[in-house]
Motif scaffolding. Structure first.
Motif, PDB file in Angstrom:
ATOM      1  N   LEU A 113      31.895  28.627  27.252  1.00 15.51           N
ATOM      2  CA  LEU A 113      33.336  28.829  27.428  1.00 15.51           C
ATOM      3  C   LEU A 113      33.630  29.499  28.767  1.00 15.51           C
ATOM      4  CD1 LEU A 113      36.264  28.888  26.321  1.00 15.51           C
ATOM      5  CD2 LEU A 113      35.719  31.127  25.360  1.00 15.51           C
ATOM      6  N   LEU A 114      32.850  30.539  29.107  1.00 15.37           N
ATOM      7  CA  LEU A 114      33.037  31.228  30.379  1.00 15.37           C
ATOM      8  C   LEU A 114      32.887  30.271  31.552  1.00 15.37           C
ATOM      9  CD1 LEU A 114      33.334  33.862  32.042  1.00 15.37           C
ATOM     10  CD2 LEU A 114      30.851  34.137  31.839  1.00 15.37           C
ATOM     11  N   GLU A 115      31.884  29.401  31.497  1.00 13.01           N
ATOM     12  CA  GLU A 115      31.654  28.440  32.573  1.00 13.01           C
ATOM     13  C   GLU A 115      32.862  27.527  32.776  1.00 13.01           C
ATOM     14  OE1 GLU A 115      28.955  24.442  32.936  1.00 13.01           O
ATOM     15  OE2 GLU A 115      27.997  26.221  32.115  1.00 13.01           O
ATOM     16  N   GLN A 116      33.430  27.033  31.678  1.00  9.90           N
ATOM     17  CA  GLN A 116      34.590  26.148  31.779  1.00  9.90           C
ATOM     18  C   GLN A 116      35.827  26.897  32.274  1.00  9.90           C
ATOM     19  OE1 GLN A 116      34.720  22.858  31.451  1.00  9.90           O
ATOM     20  NE2 GLN A 116      32.517  22.772  31.040  1.00  9.90           N
ATOM     21  N   CYS A 117      36.017  28.144  31.816  1.00  7.60           N
ATOM     22  CA  CYS A 117      37.183  28.918  32.243  1.00  7.60           C
ATOM     23  C   CYS A 117      37.098  29.265  33.725  1.00  7.60           C
ATOM     24  CB  CYS A 117      37.307  30.192  31.399  1.00  7.60           C
ATOM     25  SG  CYS A 117      37.824  29.887  29.692  1.00  7.60           S
ATOM     26  N   GLU A 118      35.893  29.583  34.213  1.00  7.82           N
ATOM     27  CA  GLU A 118      35.729  29.850  35.643  1.00  7.82           C
ATOM     28  C   GLU A 118      36.059  28.613  36.474  1.00  7.82           C
ATOM     29  OE1 GLU A 118      32.269  33.332  35.592  1.00  7.82           O
ATOM     30  OE2 GLU A 118      31.701  31.207  35.738  1.00  7.82           O
ATOM     31  N   GLN A 119      35.666  27.459  35.979  1.00  9.52           N
ATOM     32  CA  GLN A 119      35.987  26.221  36.695  1.00  9.52           C
ATOM     33  C   GLN A 119      37.498  25.979  36.730  1.00  9.52           C
ATOM     34  OE1 GLN A 119      33.757  22.792  35.403  1.00  9.52           O
ATOM     35  NE2 GLN A 119      35.295  21.356  36.187  1.00  9.52           N
ATOM     36  N   LEU A 120      38.188  26.250  35.614  1.00  9.28           N
ATOM     37  CA  LEU A 120      39.639  26.083  35.593  1.00  9.28           C
ATOM     38  C   LEU A 120      40.325  27.040  36.558  1.00  9.28           C
ATOM     39  CD1 LEU A 120      40.226  25.688  31.743  1.00  9.28           C
ATOM     40  CD2 LEU A 120      40.448  23.905  33.483  1.00  9.28           C
ATOM     41  N   LEU A 121      39.823  28.272  36.653  1.00  2.00           N
ATOM     42  CA  LEU A 121      40.410  29.230  37.599  1.00  2.00           C
ATOM     43  C   LEU A 121      40.214  28.769  39.034  1.00  2.00           C
ATOM     44  CD1 LEU A 121      39.623  32.788  36.165  1.00  2.00           C
ATOM     45  CD2 LEU A 121      41.848  31.691  36.428  1.00  2.00           C
ATOM     46  N   ARG A 122      39.034  28.227  39.334  1.00  2.00           N
ATOM     47  CA  ARG A 122      38.794  27.731  40.699  1.00  2.00           C
ATOM     48  C   ARG A 122      39.739  26.582  41.040  1.00  2.00           C
ATOM     49  NH1 ARG A 122      33.295  28.439  39.142  1.00  2.00           N
ATOM     50  NH2 ARG A 122      33.143  26.209  38.654  1.00  2.00           N
ATOM     51  N   GLU A 123      39.996  25.723  40.080  1.00  2.00           N
ATOM     52  CA  GLU A 123      40.887  24.590  40.320  1.00  2.00           C
ATOM     53  C   GLU A 123      42.355  24.991  40.265  1.00  2.00           C
ATOM     54  OE1 GLU A 123      39.764  21.949  37.231  1.00  2.00           O
ATOM     55  OE2 GLU A 123      37.856  21.349  38.166  1.00  2.00           O
ATOM     56  N   GLY A 124      42.644  26.126  39.628  1.00  2.00           N
ATOM     57  CA  GLY A 124      44.028  26.557  39.438  1.00  2.00           C
ATOM     58  C   GLY A 124      44.489  26.261  38.026  1.00  2.00           C
ATOM     59  N   ASP A 165      61.279  28.408  34.560  1.00  2.00           N
ATOM     60  CA  ASP A 165      60.346  28.480  35.674  1.00  2.00           C
ATOM     61  C   ASP A 165      58.981  27.952  35.263  1.00  2.00           C
ATOM     62  OD1 ASP A 165      62.295  29.717  37.224  1.00  2.00           O
ATOM     63  OD2 ASP A 165      61.731  31.720  36.500  1.00  2.00           O
ATOM     64  N   ARG A 166      58.198  27.533  36.262  1.00  2.00           N
ATOM     65  CA  ARG A 166      56.832  27.088  36.027  1.00  2.00           C
ATOM     66  C   ARG A 166      55.925  28.315  35.949  1.00  2.00           C
ATOM     67  NH1 ARG A 166      54.146  24.430  39.533  1.00  2.00           N
ATOM     68  NH2 ARG A 166      52.979  23.066  38.138  1.00  2.00           N
ATOM     69  N   GLU A 167      55.225  28.471  34.805  1.00  2.00           N
ATOM     70  CA  GLU A 167      54.365  29.622  34.571  1.00  2.00           C
ATOM     71  C   GLU A 167      53.041  29.167  33.967  1.00  2.00           C
ATOM     72  OE1 GLU A 167      56.308  32.453  32.118  1.00  2.00           O
ATOM     73  OE2 GLU A 167      58.118  32.591  33.376  1.00  2.00           O
ATOM     74  N   ALA A 168      52.052  30.058  34.059  1.00  2.00           N
ATOM     75  CA  ALA A 168      50.757  29.795  33.438  1.00  2.00           C
ATOM     76  C   ALA A 168      50.705  30.258  31.990  1.00  2.00           C
ATOM     77  CB  ALA A 168      49.643  30.485  34.227  1.00  2.00           C
ATOM     78  N   ASP A 169      51.757  30.928  31.522  1.00  5.61           N
ATOM     79  CA  ASP A 169      51.781  31.439  30.150  1.00  5.61           C
ATOM     80  C   ASP A 169      52.193  30.315  29.199  1.00  5.61           C
ATOM     81  OD1 ASP A 169      51.718  33.017  27.939  1.00  5.61           O
ATOM     82  OD2 ASP A 169      53.513  34.184  28.415  1.00  5.61           O
ATOM     83  N   ILE A 170      51.294  29.343  29.047  1.00  3.93           N
ATOM     84  CA  ILE A 170      51.511  28.206  28.157  1.00  3.93           C
ATOM     85  C   ILE A 170      50.336  28.125  27.187  1.00  3.93           C
ATOM     86  CG2 ILE A 170      52.897  26.932  29.831  1.00  3.93           C
ATOM     87  CD1 ILE A 170      50.420  25.326  30.547  1.00  3.93           C
ATOM     88  N   TRP A 171      50.471  27.297  26.153  1.00  2.88           N
ATOM     89  CA  TRP A 171      49.465  27.280  25.092  1.00  2.88           C
ATOM     90  C   TRP A 171      48.110  26.801  25.578  1.00  2.88           C
ATOM     91  CZ3 TRP A 171      49.429  29.974  20.972  1.00  2.88           C
ATOM     92  CH2 TRP A 171      50.619  30.365  20.358  1.00  2.88           C
ATOM     93  N   ASP A 172      48.076  25.904  26.547  1.00  2.00           N
ATOM     94  CA  ASP A 172      46.784  25.459  27.069  1.00  2.00           C
ATOM     95  C   ASP A 172      45.948  26.634  27.547  1.00  2.00           C
ATOM     96  OD1 ASP A 172      47.210  22.827  26.532  1.00  2.00           O
ATOM     97  OD2 ASP A 172      47.882  22.285  28.538  1.00  2.00           O
ATOM     98  N   ASN A 173      46.608  27.638  28.129  1.00  2.00           N
ATOM     99  CA  ASN A 173      45.906  28.815  28.643  1.00  2.00           C
ATOM    100  C   ASN A 173      45.800  29.933  27.599  1.00  2.00           C
ATOM    101  OD1 ASN A 173      45.601  27.691  31.283  1.00  2.00           O
ATOM    102  ND2 ASN A 173      47.728  28.225  31.728  1.00  2.00           N
ATOM    103  N   VAL A 200      38.897  37.655  31.450  1.00  2.00           N
ATOM    104  CA  VAL A 200      39.832  37.564  30.335  1.00  2.00           C
ATOM    105  C   VAL A 200      41.248  37.924  30.755  1.00  2.00           C
ATOM    106  CG1 VAL A 200      39.460  39.941  29.525  1.00  2.00           C
ATOM    107  CG2 VAL A 200      40.131  38.150  27.890  1.00  2.00           C
ATOM    108  N   GLY A 201      41.402  38.813  31.723  1.00  2.00           N
ATOM    109  CA  GLY A 201      42.739  39.202  32.159  1.00  2.00           C
ATOM    110  C   GLY A 201      43.484  38.113  32.899  1.00  2.00           C
TER     111      GLY A 201
END
Length: 412
Positions: A113-124, A165-173, A200-201
């Motif tokens: 899970l950590l590996e996938q989340c780090e990849q998502l952060l790198r991509e935005g 507004d466009r935010e990252a606080d959506i269910w996918d995240n 996690v933050g």
């Protein structure tokens, strides 16, 4: 996290426990798991005896940390590869040896899970439009006239506005934020815990794990959120405690843990293996329920059904007519023991219901560590042949992709 006594055993193995190692709450949890067929807890004169069934993973109780390692079919160093294959996700870099620490499987899934989340952060992280009601010093979005009149009484120093507004606080995240917190409660590795704390933050979290699971069940993947699929798969595994939709039948436990039912995993593996192997020869999976099912009517209660794990439609050898082939997954030691009478009866029912009358056949696929194996059972009677059952043993020491071509040749 308080120190807990580590208890390690393999699937189908047992271990004694002292009376003081289990609290009354632990006993209730273990009995709930026993009712679901995960393990067996029995009272002995000197304490307790805990026996694992076909379940692997970790269970964090009040005084002990139970780690059940895979022993029978899929070796520890291959478990993550086979799990990723069954789930249809990329094999994570955490697909390494099981015995890397006291948490074993739980650490591997948390690291995936950590590996996938780090990849998502790198991509935005994905952002989407979110409707908010705010109190702002200036006008942004649309003025909420009713709220302004009833709450501010005409004052204009603060404005009630509605923004979009466009935010990252959506269910996918949010579901990933909840899963990362769940991973923190399970991991025993200080390095992994540090990395999880560091990320996690960056993710919002759902109000409750149950809300995150409901959101995952509602999620549909498109080109906008398709890159979240692998991360959500590992998140679902952690949030359910092992009860993955379409993989396991249980829905988690009241105890903190990450348990995986090996028979359900094997069924998911066989469904994918046989589907891909059949596709190599022009075959495809077809439904075995509803109008295409084998049903029993007239007995007490509701009608029952016989349903193979997979039903393949294959092109005929000599005619244009397609033939059906039932395939059943058996998580049993059929590399060491003969096929049971109950399984033979079950497969004969499938062959009689789905295959041609002059060539009834069915397939059993079981795990066989150390090499592929294929044997053919001929079932006959005084009136002639009743059916042919192909028993395929799949080498679980090798990567799962290697078995596809071999199964295809056996099915042909």
């Amino acid at each position: 996290m308080p120190d807990r006594t580590p208890v390690q055993l393999g699937e189908y193995e047992s271990a004694p426990l002292e009376p003081g190692q289990l609290t009354p709450r632990d006993v209730d949890r273990l009995h709930a798991l026993q009712a679901r067929g995960c393990l067996t807890l029995t009272r002995e004169r000197t304490g307790w005896r805990l026996k694992a069934d076909a379940t692997v993973g970790i269970l964090v109780l009040d005084r002990i940390r139970l780690v059940i390692e895979p022993k029978f079919a899929i070796p520890g160093e291959q478990l993550m590869s086979w799990l990723a294959y069954a789930l249809g996700t990329p094999v994570p870099t955490t697909a390494r040896r099981w015995a890397t620490g006291p948490a074993g499987y739980a650490d591997l899934v948390a690291a995936a899970l950590l590996e996938q989340c780090e990849q998502l952060l790198r991509e935005g992280l994905r952002r989407d439009y979110v409707r908010r009601q705010r109190l702002e010093p200036v006008l942004r979005g649309r003025l909420d006239v009713a709220a302004q009149a009833t709450r501010r009484y005409g004052q204009l120093d603060q404005l009630h506005v509605r923004t979009f507004d466009r935010e990252a606080d959506i269910w996918d995240n949010r579901v990933l934020g909840s899963a990362l917190k769940a991973a923190l409660s399970l991991t025993a590795s200080s390095d992994l815990a540090r990395d999880l704390h560091g990320i996690v933050g960056a993710f919002p979290d759902a109000p409750t794990p149950a809300a995150a699971l409901r959101a995952l069940d509602r999620t549909h993947y498109t080109r906008l959120n398709g890159r979240y699929h692998a991360a959500h798969t590992w998140a679902r595994l952690l949030l359910r405690g092992g009860g993955v939709t379409d993989l396991l039948t249980d829905h988690g436990t009241t105890a903190d843990g990450l348990l995986l039912a090996m028979p359900a995993l094997w069924e998911a593996v066989v469904r994918r293996l046989a589907t891909e192997a059949g596709a190599l020869h022009g075959g495809r999976a077809v439904p075995s329920s509803g109008a295409a099912g084998i049903t029993v009517r007239g007995d007490l209660g509701n009608p029952s059904a016989f349903r193979p794990d997979l039903l393949l439609s294959l092109p005929g050898c000599d005619t244009a007519q397609r033939t059906l082939l039932p395939v059943d997954a058996k998580y049993k030691r059929y590399d060491r023991h003969s096929v049971s009478a109950a399984d033979i009866h079950q497969l004969l029912t499938y062959s009689a219901g789905y295959t041609l009358a002059d060539a009834p056949r069915a397939v059993i696929v079981h795990p066989q560590p150390g090499g592929h194996a294929h044997r053919v059972l001929q079932v006959g009677s005084p009136r002639g042949r009743l059916g042919t059952i192909h028993v395929l043993g799949v080498d679980t020491h090798a990567p799962p992709e290697h078995a596809t071509a071999w199964i295809g040749s056996a099915l042909r």
